[in-house]
Design a protein around this motif. Structure first.
Motif, PDB file in Angstrom:
ATOM      1  N   ARG A   1       0.816  -1.202   0.000  1.00 54.39           N
ATOM      2  CA  ARG A   1       0.000   0.000   0.000  1.00 54.39           C
ATOM      3  C   ARG A   1       0.856   1.260   0.000  1.00 54.39           C
ATOM      4  NH1 ARG A   1      -3.708  -2.000   3.803  1.00 54.39           N
ATOM      5  NH2 ARG A   1      -4.667   0.004   4.200  1.00 54.39           N
ATOM      6  N   THR A   2       2.051   1.173  -0.538  1.00 53.23           N
ATOM      7  CA  THR A   2       2.932   2.335  -0.596  1.00 53.23           C
ATOM      8  C   THR A   2       2.420   3.358  -1.599  1.00 53.23           C
ATOM      9  OG1 THR A   2       4.965   1.277   0.165  1.00 53.23           O
ATOM     10  CG2 THR A   2       5.223   3.081  -1.394  1.00 53.23           C
ATOM     11  N   THR A   3       2.399   4.620  -1.189  1.00 48.38           N
ATOM     12  CA  THR A   3       2.080   5.706  -2.126  1.00 48.38           C
ATOM     13  C   THR A   3       3.302   6.584  -2.399  1.00 48.38           C
ATOM     14  OG1 THR A   3       1.337   7.206  -0.357  1.00 48.38           O
ATOM     15  CG2 THR A   3      -0.320   5.759  -1.358  1.00 48.38           C
ATOM     16  N   LEU A   4       4.176   6.741  -1.421  1.00 47.89           N
ATOM     17  CA  LEU A   4       5.410   7.512  -1.604  1.00 47.89           C
ATOM     18  C   LEU A   4       6.496   6.543  -2.057  1.00 47.89           C
ATOM     19  CD1 LEU A   4       7.186  10.009  -1.397  1.00 47.89           C
ATOM     20  CD2 LEU A   4       7.358   9.614   1.078  1.00 47.89           C
ATOM     21  N   HIS A   5       6.685   6.452  -3.381  1.00 48.60           N
ATOM     22  CA  HIS A   5       7.559   5.405  -3.926  1.00 48.60           C
ATOM     23  C   HIS A   5       8.970   5.887  -4.259  1.00 48.60           C
ATOM     24  CE1 HIS A   5       7.114   6.873  -8.127  1.00 48.60           C
ATOM     25  NE2 HIS A   5       5.883   7.197  -7.748  1.00 48.60           N
ATOM     26  N   PHE A   6       9.233   7.198  -4.077  1.00 44.01           N
ATOM     27  CA  PHE A   6      10.581   7.738  -4.297  1.00 44.01           C
ATOM     28  C   PHE A   6      11.128   7.377  -5.679  1.00 44.01           C
ATOM     29  CE2 PHE A   6      10.578   7.416   0.452  1.00 44.01           C
ATOM     30  CZ  PHE A   6      10.667   8.777   0.716  1.00 44.01           C
ATOM     31  N   TRP A   7      10.273   7.416  -6.691  1.00 41.02           N
ATOM     32  CA  TRP A   7      10.643   7.213  -8.093  1.00 41.02           C
ATOM     33  C   TRP A   7      10.920   5.758  -8.473  1.00 41.02           C
ATOM     34  CZ3 TRP A   7       9.271  11.296 -10.645  1.00 41.02           C
ATOM     35  CH2 TRP A   7       9.481  12.584 -10.135  1.00 41.02           C
ATOM     36  N   ASP A   8      10.753   4.799  -7.563  1.00 46.59           N
ATOM     37  CA  ASP A   8      11.032   3.425  -7.979  1.00 46.59           C
ATOM     38  C   ASP A   8       9.820   2.737  -8.600  1.00 46.59           C
ATOM     39  OD1 ASP A   8       9.373   2.570  -5.915  1.00 46.59           O
ATOM     40  OD2 ASP A   8      10.969   1.628  -4.753  1.00 46.59           O
ATOM     41  N   GLY A   9       8.644   3.372  -8.499  1.00 43.23           N
ATOM     42  CA  GLY A   9       7.457   2.861  -9.178  1.00 43.23           C
ATOM     43  C   GLY A   9       6.901   1.589  -8.582  1.00 43.23           C
ATOM     44  N   LYS A  10       7.256   1.266  -7.334  1.00 42.60           N
ATOM     45  CA  LYS A  10       6.799   0.017  -6.720  1.00 42.60           C
ATOM     46  C   LYS A  10       5.844   0.313  -5.572  1.00 42.60           C
ATOM     47  CE  LYS A  10      11.071  -2.398  -7.902  1.00 42.60           C
ATOM     48  NZ  LYS A  10      12.287  -3.077  -7.394  1.00 42.60           N
ATOM     49  N   ARG A  11       4.778  -0.441  -5.535  1.00 39.20           N
ATOM     50  CA  ARG A  11       3.754  -0.267  -4.509  1.00 39.20           C
ATOM     51  C   ARG A  11       4.016  -1.143  -3.277  1.00 39.20           C
ATOM     52  NH1 ARG A  11      -2.731  -0.805  -5.798  1.00 39.20           N
ATOM     53  NH2 ARG A  11      -3.197  -1.812  -3.830  1.00 39.20           N
TER      54      ARG A  11
ATOM     55  N   PRO B   1       7.099   7.314 -18.086  1.00 36.74           N
ATOM     56  CA  PRO B   1       7.743   8.123 -17.051  1.00 36.74           C
ATOM     57  C   PRO B   1       6.745   8.484 -15.960  1.00 36.74           C
ATOM     58  CG  PRO B   1       7.232   9.483 -18.955  1.00 36.74           C
ATOM     59  CD  PRO B   1       6.875   8.072 -19.344  1.00 36.74           C
ATOM     60  N   TYR B   2       7.166   8.315 -14.706  1.00 36.14           N
ATOM     61  CA  TYR B   2       6.259   8.542 -13.591  1.00 36.14           C
ATOM     62  C   TYR B   2       5.917  10.031 -13.462  1.00 36.14           C
ATOM     63  CZ  TYR B   2       8.099   3.928 -12.478  1.00 36.14           C
ATOM     64  OH  TYR B   2       8.481   2.618 -12.553  1.00 36.14           O
ATOM     65  N   PRO B   3       4.653  10.345 -13.239  1.00 34.49           N
ATOM     66  CA  PRO B   3       4.275  11.754 -13.112  1.00 34.49           C
ATOM     67  C   PRO B   3       4.747  12.393 -11.814  1.00 34.49           C
ATOM     68  CG  PRO B   3       2.371  10.331 -12.799  1.00 34.49           C
ATOM     69  CD  PRO B   3       3.479   9.448 -13.261  1.00 34.49           C
ATOM     70  N   SER B   4       5.108  11.570 -10.813  1.00 35.04           N
ATOM     71  CA  SER B   4       5.524  12.101  -9.515  1.00 35.04           C
ATOM     72  C   SER B   4       6.248  11.002  -8.757  1.00 35.04           C
ATOM     73  CB  SER B   4       4.296  12.567  -8.719  1.00 35.04           C
ATOM     74  OG  SER B   4       4.652  12.957  -7.411  1.00 35.04           O
ATOM     75  N   ASP B   5       6.840  11.386  -7.616  1.00 43.00           N
ATOM     76  CA  ASP B   5       7.411  10.370  -6.730  1.00 43.00           C
ATOM     77  C   ASP B   5       6.370   9.835  -5.755  1.00 43.00           C
ATOM     78  OD1 ASP B   5       7.222  12.733  -5.289  1.00 43.00           O
ATOM     79  OD2 ASP B   5       9.166  12.520  -4.296  1.00 43.00           O
ATOM     80  N   HIS B   6       5.132  10.281  -5.884  1.00 46.03           N
ATOM     81  CA  HIS B   6       3.976   9.718  -5.185  1.00 46.03           C
ATOM     82  C   HIS B   6       3.040   9.096  -6.213  1.00 46.03           C
ATOM     83  CE1 HIS B   6       4.057  11.847  -1.089  1.00 46.03           C
ATOM     84  NE2 HIS B   6       5.080  12.372  -1.740  1.00 46.03           N
ATOM     85  N   PHE B   7       2.401   8.008  -5.841  1.00 43.84           N
ATOM     86  CA  PHE B   7       1.269   7.519  -6.628  1.00 43.84           C
ATOM     87  C   PHE B   7       0.021   8.300  -6.220  1.00 43.84           C
ATOM     88  CE2 PHE B   7       3.568   3.263  -6.302  1.00 43.84           C
ATOM     89  CZ  PHE B   7       4.084   3.328  -7.584  1.00 43.84           C
ATOM     90  N   PRO B   8      -0.837   8.654  -7.160  1.00 46.88           N
ATOM     91  CA  PRO B   8      -2.131   9.201  -6.759  1.00 46.88           C
ATOM     92  C   PRO B   8      -2.998   8.125  -6.123  1.00 46.88           C
ATOM     93  CG  PRO B   8      -2.031   8.912  -9.137  1.00 46.88           C
ATOM     94  CD  PRO B   8      -0.667   8.587  -8.617  1.00 46.88           C
TER      95      PRO B   8
END
Length: 311
Positions: A256-266, A294-301
């Motif tokens: 349930r990770t939302t702050l992924h720090f650009w690694d794109g993993k939940r 490309p990820y829109p942010s280092d957070h997932f919405p």
């Protein structure tokens, strides 16, 4: 601060959006006779525009991905955090079906990060007499104020919207808490709870969304959920506690990770972005939206589909 620039034509084509000039009147909205307010909600920490973010992490490139993501999710209401003035202008120009409320946290105008609310202009009418921003401090009406141990100003904004489909109104609060100071987060939870309790129309539903910089088990978050929480070394319960939309649909889920720090993993439990709603709401869907590179942010919405039945 540079002025907002219009996104590349690629983003415009993706959403059928154009340059914001003279806008047509809102489109007709079908009346919903059962009186249910049906909402698609999103909270999205956009990652502030940072000259140190190079290549695909630079806002000039990932802005296209951000617009694409929002177009796919089709929210009725969405909150943004960390957006600088130019980023807000970019989104607003590329999403002309939405209106916006919010200010920069440094001066209450355009300086500093915004915590703001976008809403569909065809669906909702903003109550201009019941909207604004307050600072998470002992002097919430003073722009830029900070005295709870946080080194930078933190804010919350709110707006009251009337749904054209039902002629019912509801409140949206959006916030971004401090990333280092737990006492500041706890004080923020108390202040927001008081503001919700003292809203002008206390019988109307509430949405609270944002980046809390705190996971579900953090006492500042559990306090907002109406759970017995230890704040400032004493136990407190907020009687008007809200419901966590994602957790209500995915209780016990580990990834349930939302702050992924650009690694794109939940994977993991770093869930700091939340959508909370009034008790009695029906949460039909909720998810952490994993976009491709490309990820829109280092957070997932985080997105949710919620219904507020007629009382």
């Amino acid at each position: 601060m540079r002025p907002g620039w219009i996104l590349p034509m690629m983003a415009v084509l993706l959403c059928g959006c154009g340059r914001r000039q003279v806008l047509p009147p809102p489109k007709a909205v079908a009346v919903r006779e059962d009186g249910v307010i049906a909402l698609r909600l999103v909270t999205f920490n956009l990652r502030y525009e940072n000259d140190g973010d190079r290549g695909p992490r630079n806002w000039h490139q990932r802005s296209v991905a951000a617009v694409r993501s929002l177009c796919r999710m089709k929210p009725d209401v969405f909150g943004v955090q960390e957006a600088l003035h130019g980023q807000v202008a970019d989104l607003w120009a590329s999403l002309p079906d939405y209106d916006f409320t919010g200010v920069g946290r440094d001066d209450g105008r355009t300086l500093g990060e915004y915590t703001g609310i976008f809403f569909r202009r065809d669906r909702f009418v903003k109550d201009t007499s019941d909207a604004g921003t307050f600072w998470l401090s002992d002097t919430p009406e003073i722009p830029g104020s900070k005295n709870w141990g946080n080194e930078i100003p933190r804010i919350a904004c709110w707006t009251r919207l009337t749904d054209r489909a039902t002629d019912r109104s509801f409140y949206v609060f959006a916030t971004h808490w401090d990333h280092r100071n737990q006492p500041s987060r706890e004080q923020a939870a108390r202040l927001i709870a008081r503001r919700i309790d003292t809203r002008r129309h206390g019988d109307e539903p509430v949405v609270l969304l944002g980046d809390f910089n705190a996971v579900e088990g953090n006492p500042a978050v559990t306090y907002l959920l109406g759970q017995n929480s230890v704040l400032s070394a004493r136990q407190e319960v907020w009687k008007s506690g809200l419901v966590d939309a994602f957790d209500s649909r995915h209780r016990g889920e580990g990834n349930r990770t939302t702050l992924h720090f650009w690694d794109g993993k939940r994977a993991g439990t770093r869930n700091v972005d939340h959508i909370l709603v009034s008790k009695g709401a029906r949460v039909l869907e909720a998810d952490i939206v994993v976009d491709p590179e490309p990820y829109p942010s280092d957070h997932f919405p985080v997105a949710a589909r919620v219904e507020f039945p007629r009382p």
